[in-house]
Design a protein around this motif. Sequence first.
Motif, short mmCIF file in Angstrom:
data_model
loop_
_atom_site.label_atom_id
_atom_site.label_comp_id
_atom_site.label_asym_id
_atom_site.label_seq_id
_atom_site.Cartn_x
_atom_site.Cartn_y
_atom_site.Cartn_z
N TYR A 138 3.64 -3.67 2.05
CA TYR A 138 2.77 -4.31 1.05
C TYR A 138 2.32 -5.70 1.48
O TYR A 138 1.24 -6.14 1.08
CB TYR A 138 3.49 -4.37 -0.29
CG TYR A 138 3.59 -3.04 -0.98
CD1 TYR A 138 2.48 -2.48 -1.61
CD2 TYR A 138 4.77 -2.31 -0.98
CE1 TYR A 138 2.55 -1.24 -2.23
CE2 TYR A 138 4.86 -1.08 -1.60
CZ TYR A 138 3.75 -0.55 -2.23
OH TYR A 138 3.83 0.67 -2.84
N ALA A 142 -1.48 -6.84 1.42
CA ALA A 142 -1.93 -8.04 0.70
C ALA A 142 -2.76 -8.95 1.60
O ALA A 142 -3.76 -9.53 1.16
CB ALA A 142 -0.72 -8.79 0.15
N GLU A 145 -6.25 -6.96 2.39
CA GLU A 145 -7.14 -6.82 1.24
C GLU A 145 -7.23 -8.09 0.41
O GLU A 145 -7.91 -8.10 -0.62
CB GLU A 145 -6.66 -5.65 0.37
CG GLU A 145 -6.64 -4.32 1.11
CD GLU A 145 -6.23 -3.17 0.21
OE1 GLU A 145 -6.15 -3.38 -1.02
OE2 GLU A 145 -5.98 -2.06 0.73
N LEU A 147 -5.05 -9.65 -1.59
CA LEU A 147 -4.61 -9.42 -2.96
C LEU A 147 -3.75 -10.58 -3.45
O LEU A 147 -2.98 -11.16 -2.68
CB LEU A 147 -3.81 -8.12 -3.05
CG LEU A 147 -4.53 -6.84 -2.63
CD1 LEU A 147 -3.57 -5.66 -2.71
CD2 LEU A 147 -5.75 -6.58 -3.50
N SER A 148 -3.89 -10.90 -4.72
CA SER A 148 -3.03 -11.91 -5.32
C SER A 148 -1.65 -11.29 -5.59
O SER A 148 -1.46 -10.08 -5.46
CB SER A 148 -3.63 -12.42 -6.62
OG SER A 148 -3.71 -11.38 -7.58
N GLU A 149 -0.70 -12.13 -5.98
CA GLU A 149 0.64 -11.63 -6.24
C GLU A 149 0.64 -10.64 -7.39
O GLU A 149 1.34 -9.62 -7.35
CB GLU A 149 1.57 -12.80 -6.56
CG GLU A 149 3.02 -12.39 -6.75
CD GLU A 149 3.94 -13.56 -6.98
OE1 GLU A 149 5.12 -13.33 -7.31
OE2 GLU A 149 3.49 -14.71 -6.84
N LEU A 150 -0.15 -10.91 -8.42
CA LEU A 150 -0.24 -10.00 -9.56
C LEU A 150 -0.89 -8.68 -9.15
O LEU A 150 -0.43 -7.60 -9.53
CB LEU A 150 -1.04 -10.65 -10.69
CG LEU A 150 -1.24 -9.80 -11.95
CD1 LEU A 150 0.10 -9.39 -12.55
CD2 LEU A 150 -2.09 -10.54 -12.97
N GLN A 151 -1.97 -8.75 -8.37
CA GLN A 151 -2.65 -7.53 -7.92
C GLN A 151 -1.72 -6.69 -7.03
O GLN A 151 -1.72 -5.46 -7.13
CB GLN A 151 -3.92 -7.90 -7.16
CG GLN A 151 -5.03 -8.46 -8.03
CD GLN A 151 -6.21 -8.94 -7.22
OE1 GLN A 151 -6.04 -9.47 -6.11
NE2 GLN A 151 -7.41 -8.77 -7.76
N LEU A 152 -0.96 -7.38 -6.20
CA LEU A 152 -0.02 -6.66 -5.33
C LEU A 152 1.06 -5.98 -6.15
O LEU A 152 1.44 -4.83 -5.87
CB LEU A 152 0.61 -7.63 -4.33
CG LEU A 152 1.58 -7.01 -3.32
CD1 LEU A 152 0.86 -5.98 -2.45
CD2 LEU A 152 2.23 -8.08 -2.47
N ARG A 153 1.55 -6.66 -7.18
CA ARG A 153 2.58 -6.07 -8.03
C ARG A 153 2.05 -4.85 -8.77
O ARG A 153 2.75 -3.83 -8.90
CB ARG A 153 3.09 -7.12 -9.04
CG ARG A 153 4.21 -6.61 -9.93
CD ARG A 153 5.38 -6.13 -9.12
NE ARG A 153 6.46 -5.61 -9.95
CZ ARG A 153 7.44 -4.84 -9.52
NH1 ARG A 153 7.47 -4.48 -8.23
NH2 ARG A 153 8.38 -4.43 -10.33
N VAL A 154 0.81 -4.92 -9.25
CA VAL A 154 0.19 -3.78 -9.93
C VAL A 154 0.04 -2.61 -8.95
O VAL A 154 0.30 -1.46 -9.31
CB VAL A 154 -1.18 -4.18 -10.51
CG1 VAL A 154 -1.93 -2.95 -11.02
CG2 VAL A 154 -1.01 -5.18 -11.64
N ARG A 155 -0.34 -2.93 -7.72
CA ARG A 155 -0.47 -1.90 -6.69
C ARG A 155 0.88 -1.22 -6.45
O ARG A 155 0.96 0.02 -6.34
CB ARG A 155 -0.98 -2.55 -5.40
CG ARG A 155 -1.06 -1.63 -4.19
CD ARG A 155 -2.25 -0.67 -4.30
NE ARG A 155 -2.43 0.04 -3.06
CZ ARG A 155 -3.20 -0.37 -2.05
NH1 ARG A 155 -3.88 -1.50 -2.17
NH2 ARG A 155 -3.33 0.35 -0.98
#
Length: 221
Positions: A138, A142, A145, A147-155
Amino acid sequence: MKTQDITFHAFVSLIVLIFVNQSFGLYFHISETERKCFIEEVPDETLVVGNYKCQLFDPNTGGFMPSSPGIGMHVEIRDPEDKVILSKVYSHEGRFSFTSHTPGEHVICLYSNSSRWFSGGQLRVHLDIQVGEHAIDYQNIAQKEKLSELQLRVRQLLDQVEQITKEQNYQRYREERFRQTSESTNSRVLWWSLGQTVILLSMGFWQMKHLKGFFEAKKLV
């Protein structure tokens, strides 16, 4: 304890078992021409990643030292239908991966591609196999792509939900296979019992007929 609490705890236990069984690390020893195989139960369309590292036995120290780059490791993977889906020679330390297309037991075999270095010694192989979202890097995703920390967690959560769904489908698949096996076994037992009954009745009828002919020949009846 309420029924809802029991159901909740059972669900949590199931989830824990699912994620615990998705990865394992170990080491083993192999000698010349020896092959080590492991069975991994994998749902369909699931990523499996294996990381390994070889160490060569040192008779002077009695321990294991990093192996030379000339030592290679052959990795062979077969699916539940015994088809080879990966057969490749890697270096003394590496990473292999594959995606399952058939649910069930996948056989992962490793052995050295050369015997010149053995001289009666052993090779220690450290192996770490990760399945599903545990095999996904991941941090690399991240960075690529952005990705922010929140977006990565959602992923990660979405991947976990998808993996849970695959595990549930695989459990249903196993239950269906078990039910089919049980029905087939019961059917064979039934037909075997019927066959035994027919044979016993036939033998009884033949014995009665034979005895009747014997008594008639002896004029006993």
